[in-house]
Design an enzyme around this catalytic site. Sequence first.
Site, mmCIF file in Angstrom:
data_model
loop_
_atom_site.group_PDB
_atom_site.id
_atom_site.type_symbol
_atom_site.label_atom_id
_atom_site.label_comp_id
_atom_site.label_asym_id
_atom_site.label_seq_id
_atom_site.Cartn_x
_atom_site.Cartn_y
_atom_site.Cartn_z
ATOM 1 C CG HIS A 122 18.410 48.260 -7.723
ATOM 2 N ND1 HIS A 122 19.654 48.802 -7.521
ATOM 3 C CD2 HIS A 122 18.545 46.935 -7.512
ATOM 4 C CE1 HIS A 122 20.501 47.844 -7.200
ATOM 5 N NE2 HIS A 122 19.855 46.698 -7.179
ATOM 6 C CG ASN A 139 17.474 60.647 0.648
ATOM 7 O OD1 ASN A 139 16.489 59.952 0.373
ATOM 8 N ND2 ASN A 139 18.438 60.231 1.438
ATOM 9 C CG HIS A 169 13.004 55.735 2.045
ATOM 10 N ND1 HIS A 169 13.074 57.056 1.678
ATOM 11 C CD2 HIS A 169 14.269 55.378 2.367
ATOM 12 C CE1 HIS A 169 14.328 57.478 1.768
ATOM 13 N NE2 HIS A 169 15.079 56.478 2.189
HETATM 14 FE FE1 HDD Z 1 18.033 53.667 0.477
HETATM 15 C C1 HDD Z 1 14.824 52.678 0.020
HETATM 16 C C2 HDD Z 1 17.337 56.726 -0.882
HETATM 17 C C3 HDD Z 1 21.198 54.793 1.315
HETATM 18 C C4 HDD Z 1 18.867 50.568 1.429
HETATM 19 N N1 HDD Z 1 16.396 54.538 -0.274
HETATM 20 C C5 HDD Z 1 15.165 53.974 -0.373
HETATM 21 C C6 HDD Z 1 14.248 54.905 -0.956
HETATM 22 C C7 HDD Z 1 14.948 56.042 -1.211
HETATM 23 C C8 HDD Z 1 16.307 55.808 -0.785
HETATM 24 C C9 HDD Z 1 14.415 57.315 -1.826
HETATM 25 C C10 HDD Z 1 12.764 54.659 -1.194
HETATM 26 C C11 HDD Z 1 12.494 54.257 -2.601
HETATM 27 C C12 HDD Z 1 11.017 54.111 -2.803
HETATM 28 O O1 HDD Z 1 10.320 55.141 -2.818
HETATM 29 O O2 HDD Z 1 10.559 52.974 -2.920
HETATM 30 N N2 HDD Z 1 19.040 55.420 0.329
HETATM 31 C C13 HDD Z 1 18.601 56.522 -0.360
HETATM 32 C C14 HDD Z 1 19.685 57.476 -0.450
HETATM 33 C C15 HDD Z 1 20.758 56.935 0.176
HETATM 34 C C16 HDD Z 1 20.364 55.637 0.650
HETATM 35 C C17 HDD Z 1 19.592 58.814 -1.166
HETATM 36 C C18 HDD Z 1 22.142 57.481 0.369
HETATM 37 C C19 HDD Z 1 22.717 58.267 -0.447
HETATM 38 N N3 HDD Z 1 19.710 52.844 1.264
HETATM 39 C C20 HDD Z 1 20.922 53.461 1.493
HETATM 40 C C21 HDD Z 1 21.890 52.478 1.914
HETATM 41 C C22 HDD Z 1 21.233 51.270 1.925
HETATM 42 C C23 HDD Z 1 19.870 51.529 1.529
HETATM 43 C C24 HDD Z 1 23.331 52.761 2.239
HETATM 44 C C25 HDD Z 1 21.748 49.913 2.285
HETATM 45 C C26 HDD Z 1 22.957 49.499 2.065
HETATM 46 N N4 HDD Z 1 16.999 51.958 0.764
HETATM 47 C C27 HDD Z 1 17.556 50.784 1.125
HETATM 48 C C28 HDD Z 1 16.577 49.638 1.125
HETATM 49 C C29 HDD Z 1 15.262 50.319 0.600
HETATM 50 C C30 HDD Z 1 15.699 51.761 0.466
HETATM 51 C C31 HDD Z 1 16.474 48.873 2.387
HETATM 52 C C32 HDD Z 1 13.998 50.100 1.427
HETATM 53 C C33 HDD Z 1 12.924 49.767 0.442
HETATM 54 C C34 HDD Z 1 13.597 49.626 -0.830
HETATM 55 O O3 HDD Z 1 14.935 49.842 -0.672
HETATM 56 O O4 HDD Z 1 13.075 49.338 -1.887
HETATM 57 O O5 HDD Z 1 17.003 48.644 0.272
#
Ligand code: HDD
Length: 713
Positions: free
Chosen positions: A343, A152, A79
């Site tokens: 978060h 999402n 993202h």
């Molecule tokens: Fe995630 C970012 C949505 C599964 C780990 N995620 C991130 C963002 C969104 C989502 C919208 C961007 C937020 C922003 O605008 O800063 N993610 C989802 C959805 C998931 C999902 C809807 C499943 C239902 N994500 C998911 C899993 C993991 C992560 C299973 C790890 C175990 N996601 C992350 C992350 C991010 C992230 C690596 C990257 C930047 C951040 O968190 O702040 O931690």
Amino acid sequence: MAEKDKTPKKPDNPKIDDLYMNTEDGSTEAMTTNQGLKINDDQNSLLAGERGPTLMEDFHFREKMTHFDHERIPERIVHARGAGAHGYFESYGDLSQYTKAGFLSEKGKRTPVFTRFSTVAGFKGSSDLARDVRGFAVKFYTEEGNYDLVGNNMPVFFIQDAMKFPDLIHAVKPEQHNEIPQAASAHDTFWDFISLMPESMHMIMWAMSDRALPRSYSMMEGFGVHTFRFVNERNESFFVKFHWKPLAGTHSVTWDEAQKISGQDPDFHRRDLWNAIENGNYPEWELGVQIVPEEDEHKFDFDLLDATKIIPEELVPVKLIGKMVLDTNPTNFFAETEQIAFHPGHLVPGIDFTNDPLLQGRLFSYTDTQLSRLGGPNFNEIPINRPISPMHNNQRGGLMRQTINKGQTSYHPNNLGGGCPFQAKMSDGGFVSHHEKIDGHKIRKRSSSFMDHFSQAKLFFESQTKIEQEHIISALRFELGKVESEDIRERMVGMLTYIDGDLAKEVAEGLGINPITKPKEPLNHSFPADADLKDYQPTKVSRSVEKSPALSLMARPGKGIKGRMIAVLATDGVDADSLGHYKSALKKEGAEAKIISSHAGSIADSNGDAIKVDHSLLTTSSVLFDAVFVPGGSKSIKTLHKNPDAIRFVDEAYKHFKVITINGDAEKLWDMTYASKNANPKGVLFDQDASAFIEAVSKHRVWERDDATRIPV
Ligand code: HDD
């Protein structure tokens, strides 16, 4: 009291003489170093003699350069590419029957929000129009603390357990040996992984559908994805799924457009959001919930804890509980959109988790990632991340600490500090986790209730309209066509047979695969070592609803044409009446009419009045617009009908199913197009007034135009 804004007021058209602008209070704003020392020369470094080397003592140069050298922070792992805006959420009523969340407790209650939309796979500088899932993350600054709904634009996910997230992301990101391709899933490693993961099949249907190519952030739905909990004052809990429903309706662009937009304007979505807000066409969504009483947990033929499943709206209707309006652009992209930290674990009393293993894993990942992205544990003190409710605890120190904590104590319990900060009772808003009874063996195993991977994929595909199904087939042909390994293509097509035989056949045909080989069971290659395959069979394979019309984008056309971009092809001599009538009618509806001409600057209409040109045909393209209006005016058309770019503009709009209005002499231009070869072109209006045009544009595209894709542009 709010600090006085010292930002200099910009003159409307600043001239070089105005550059020493006065602040509102009359003082001038001198440039300073970070230590507050006024700077006399920001043009030249300090030299030993006019033609001599730079001196080490040039503290101003060193400070400026050091800051610049460290201007970037690590981009988000996923993202990374996104855009955001401020706004508010307004509750439609009192939801206390289900949740004690204060922001949902009374009609008309407003809560400030910041929302960030994003693509998933591309780097920070990638195109907005990649075929991808879109992030839809909302931070509610409630009186009880920040609540983040990090969702999402698709209601399911690729995997069921967070353990597989790094694998999924490694597979979709550019391949590790050559870092190619950027922001695209159309490559070998992605489909290698997916073709071995039957649990991804439902999400793959969504990701290959037009949902992955939204026309605008304001025209896409959002979903919390996981099942969460609502908890009320009596500590009764309800399962809940969150939905955002756009008032503008759900609309997409075609793949051909998406690829061209990526070249013409890779900032297309970002610009669209920014302009809509600047022009007062505020994007709006309604928040909806599907609520399931606890006792109904096992009533469905899928598991509520499985993030690869939806609850069909036909089984549990979506109740609308409030509205979000985005009405303010960020002041500074980096400070706000880039530094915001979401978060899924940021909760308020009245909302809680379930044991969905994907959600549980996310609860670890989001704080962890901020430590490297934002540089330490104090990211919550960055202005965009601060709650509006008071914040008191005994956390101290750490990199970049902003708060100057007073007093002697930083521990609890204490007597020296008067016992502060104290623990809040539940009745005072103290958060208590839902008292769910857990009794189980420590085990690494997926529940067999998660094992039906195809029923909902099938439900999704079969609930699409014919044109949407065709788009899914073309998307799969494209994506797999880019895969070099024949094995992967064949395995994937084989996997599609489990979703729909015709789908598999159509895709196979496009790839020249014949015969189709059904992959041997077991299909799932994501088993632990020593797995007993019996444990990995679905307990039930069934579909409680045969069709879910709500899964089609066409189910939600929305109202009106707010935020739509209308191209007006005109040059000197354009018919003033027709142009004036359309422009004012479109403005009233919140649409943007842009004058596109053979040259930049301005043109003179048939009354001789000057009209500002927004773009020349050189600097824009039909793919950046929703519809085309060609007003009459013999002089204007005489020029335009000889211009191949103008003819191409109309043809390309036709190819992409867009509404076109041809008035008066403009028919001469129309006659030059390929599209005009069709005796009965659908969605082309001749000599119509603006209301007919507006009505047609509100339907977004003329999907019934069956010769559209044959236009050779
Ligand atoms: Fe995630 C970012 C949505 C599964 C780990 N995620 C991130 C963002 C969104 C989502 C919208 C961007 C937020 C922003 O605008 O800063 N993610 C989802 C959805 C998931 C999902 C809807 C499943 C239902 N994500 C998911 C899993 C993991 C992560 C299973 C790890 C175990 N996601 C992350 C992350 C991010 C992230 C690596 C990257 C930047 C951040 O968190 O702040 O931690």
